[in-house]
Design a protein around this motif. Sequence first.
Motif, PDB file in Angstrom:
ATOM      1  N   TYR A 197     -41.960  35.988  92.833  1.00 62.23           N
ATOM      2  CA  TYR A 197     -42.520  36.310  91.521  1.00 62.23           C
ATOM      3  C   TYR A 197     -41.467  36.056  90.451  1.00 62.23           C
ATOM      4  CZ  TYR A 197     -47.066  37.944  92.939  1.00 62.23           C
ATOM      5  OH  TYR A 197     -48.355  37.988  93.412  1.00 62.23           O
ATOM      6  N   PHE A 199     -39.845  36.137  86.717  1.00 63.85           N
ATOM      7  CA  PHE A 199     -39.756  36.927  85.486  1.00 63.85           C
ATOM      8  C   PHE A 199     -38.658  36.364  84.596  1.00 63.85           C
ATOM      9  CE2 PHE A 199     -40.961  40.158  88.820  1.00 63.85           C
ATOM     10  CZ  PHE A 199     -42.304  40.243  88.457  1.00 63.85           C
ATOM     11  N   SER A 217     -46.634  35.438  85.484  1.00 65.33           N
ATOM     12  CA  SER A 217     -46.199  36.575  86.295  1.00 65.33           C
ATOM     13  C   SER A 217     -45.485  37.636  85.473  1.00 65.33           C
ATOM     14  CB  SER A 217     -45.304  36.103  87.447  1.00 65.33           C
ATOM     15  OG  SER A 217     -44.330  35.184  86.991  1.00 65.33           O
ATOM     16  N   ASN A 218     -45.009  37.276  84.277  1.00 63.49           N
ATOM     17  CA  ASN A 218     -44.422  38.283  83.382  1.00 63.49           C
ATOM     18  C   ASN A 218     -45.432  39.350  82.972  1.00 63.49           C
ATOM     19  OD1 ASN A 218     -41.691  37.524  83.080  1.00 63.49           O
ATOM     20  ND2 ASN A 218     -42.199  36.005  81.516  1.00 63.49           N
ATOM     21  N   LEU A 221     -44.655  42.500  84.741  1.00 63.47           N
ATOM     22  CA  LEU A 221     -43.487  43.181  84.189  1.00 63.47           C
ATOM     23  C   LEU A 221     -43.847  43.872  82.871  1.00 63.47           C
ATOM     24  CD1 LEU A 221     -40.546  43.740  84.785  1.00 63.47           C
ATOM     25  CD2 LEU A 221     -39.942  41.589  83.662  1.00 63.47           C
ATOM     26  N   ASP A 236     -42.137  41.812  96.603  1.00 62.41           N
ATOM     27  CA  ASP A 236     -40.843  42.248  96.067  1.00 62.41           C
ATOM     28  C   ASP A 236     -39.744  41.198  96.262  1.00 62.41           C
ATOM     29  OD1 ASP A 236     -40.431  42.518  98.772  1.00 62.41           O
ATOM     30  OD2 ASP A 236     -39.849  44.636  98.701  1.00 62.41           O
ATOM     31  N   PHE A 238     -38.137  38.348  93.996  1.00 65.35           N
ATOM     32  CA  PHE A 238     -38.083  37.990  92.583  1.00 65.35           C
ATOM     33  C   PHE A 238     -37.211  36.763  92.342  1.00 65.35           C
ATOM     34  CE2 PHE A 238     -34.281  38.586  89.906  1.00 65.35           C
ATOM     35  CZ  PHE A 238     -34.749  38.168  88.670  1.00 65.35           C
ATOM     36  N   HIS A 240     -35.483  34.757  88.740  1.00 63.10           N
ATOM     37  CA  HIS A 240     -35.354  34.636  87.296  1.00 63.10           C
ATOM     38  C   HIS A 240     -35.793  33.237  86.886  1.00 63.10           C
ATOM     39  CE1 HIS A 240     -33.720  34.539  83.261  1.00 63.10           C
ATOM     40  NE2 HIS A 240     -33.398  35.831  83.342  1.00 63.10           N
ATOM     41  N   VAL A 269     -36.059  42.930  95.483  1.00 63.23           N
ATOM     42  CA  VAL A 269     -35.963  43.686  94.249  1.00 63.23           C
ATOM     43  C   VAL A 269     -36.638  45.046  94.407  1.00 63.23           C
ATOM     44  CG1 VAL A 269     -38.103  42.745  93.274  1.00 63.23           C
ATOM     45  CG2 VAL A 269     -36.317  43.542  91.757  1.00 63.23           C
ATOM     46  N   TYR A 271     -38.738  47.506  92.331  1.00 64.28           N
ATOM     47  CA  TYR A 271     -39.488  47.615  91.081  1.00 64.28           C
ATOM     48  C   TYR A 271     -39.373  48.989  90.425  1.00 64.28           C
ATOM     49  CZ  TYR A 271     -41.727  43.126  92.174  1.00 64.28           C
ATOM     50  OH  TYR A 271     -41.956  41.802  92.442  1.00 64.28           O
ATOM     51  N   PHE A 319     -32.025  41.057  88.603  1.00 65.73           N
ATOM     52  CA  PHE A 319     -33.327  41.515  88.127  1.00 65.73           C
ATOM     53  C   PHE A 319     -33.208  42.207  86.775  1.00 65.73           C
ATOM     54  CE2 PHE A 319     -36.877  44.747  88.531  1.00 65.73           C
ATOM     55  CZ  PHE A 319     -37.891  43.845  88.247  1.00 65.73           C
TER      56      PHE A 319
END
Length: 339
Positions: A197, A199, A217-218, A221, A236, A238, A240, A269, A271, A319
Amino acid sequence: MAVILITGATGLIGFRVLLAALEAGHTVRYTARSEEKALVVSSNPTIEKLALGEDRLSSFIIPDLAADGAFDSALEGVTHVIHAGSPVPNPAYNPNTEVFQPTLKISENLLASALKVPTVKRVVITSSIVAIVPPGPPSETPVSASARIPLPDPIPSWFDNVFEAYVFGKIIELHNSDRFVEIHRPHFTLSHVVPGYIFGRNELMLNAAMMQAQNSSNNFLMMAITGGEPFFPVHDGFAHIDDVADVHLEVAFSDPGTGPKDFAIATKVDYSTIFGHVKKAFPEAVATGIFKEGKITPLPVNVDSSEAQKLLGRMFKPFETAVVDVASQYLEQVGTNST
């Protein structure tokens, strides 16, 4: 001189890859379904600041990427291809005609066209960890990007929900690409980037409403920092967005040789740390209620990202950086510099 064709430039990954390619000095051609869609890229403030001529950045209109021969003309003179334009699992989409079928057909068309263009050296396709991580509890051994989930027999051809269509599309696309190389032995090399995912800052989001509803996908968040919660658990693993873009370019300009041809990027990650990062960076925005604590329920995965990190030559961005990047951009859009 490298000429890169990028699909999906109006999306989170494709646009960030486009920016990275331009920053690296490459000539970029991007596909769009209409002139209006092409303007989403060319009129973006980040692009306008670069003040580039058509010799550095140009668009190519392809109304239907799934049509036979759709990429034939777009690929003329192209040396590298980054295909980040596969459909996403938008709940408003038809699972079959707007997700599953085009996921396979667009990649198939792109590879078929690339066979006809001798200048093409490298093709990179964006996949997803859903294509390599089997259902059920994660294994103790991390899954690598070279993993392939066995195809069911018979292979489904009709789906009732977009996420199932998306997952099967990604799984089958990997197998189809492997078979393409085996059968055709193309003059170019083919690799996949397999992110978790994603972000991070999205320069395509020009206002606060877009950031909450059209932010790929943001969106998940954003829910977690504005008091919301996704309706389903989120893997889970992640990545960048900056790292994802850089890995795409590194893969595009690397020689696979006898090494790995596919590269996963999905760091484990927690969350539950999201709102803590926001409170630390923007206490006033939390105090005034701009940010409210939400929740993301994790879906555990175990993915080996070591080859991508080795190729990148540095550590992945943490993250916390992605959370702060997204929150900071949201504050810019709501018109406050609360800290």
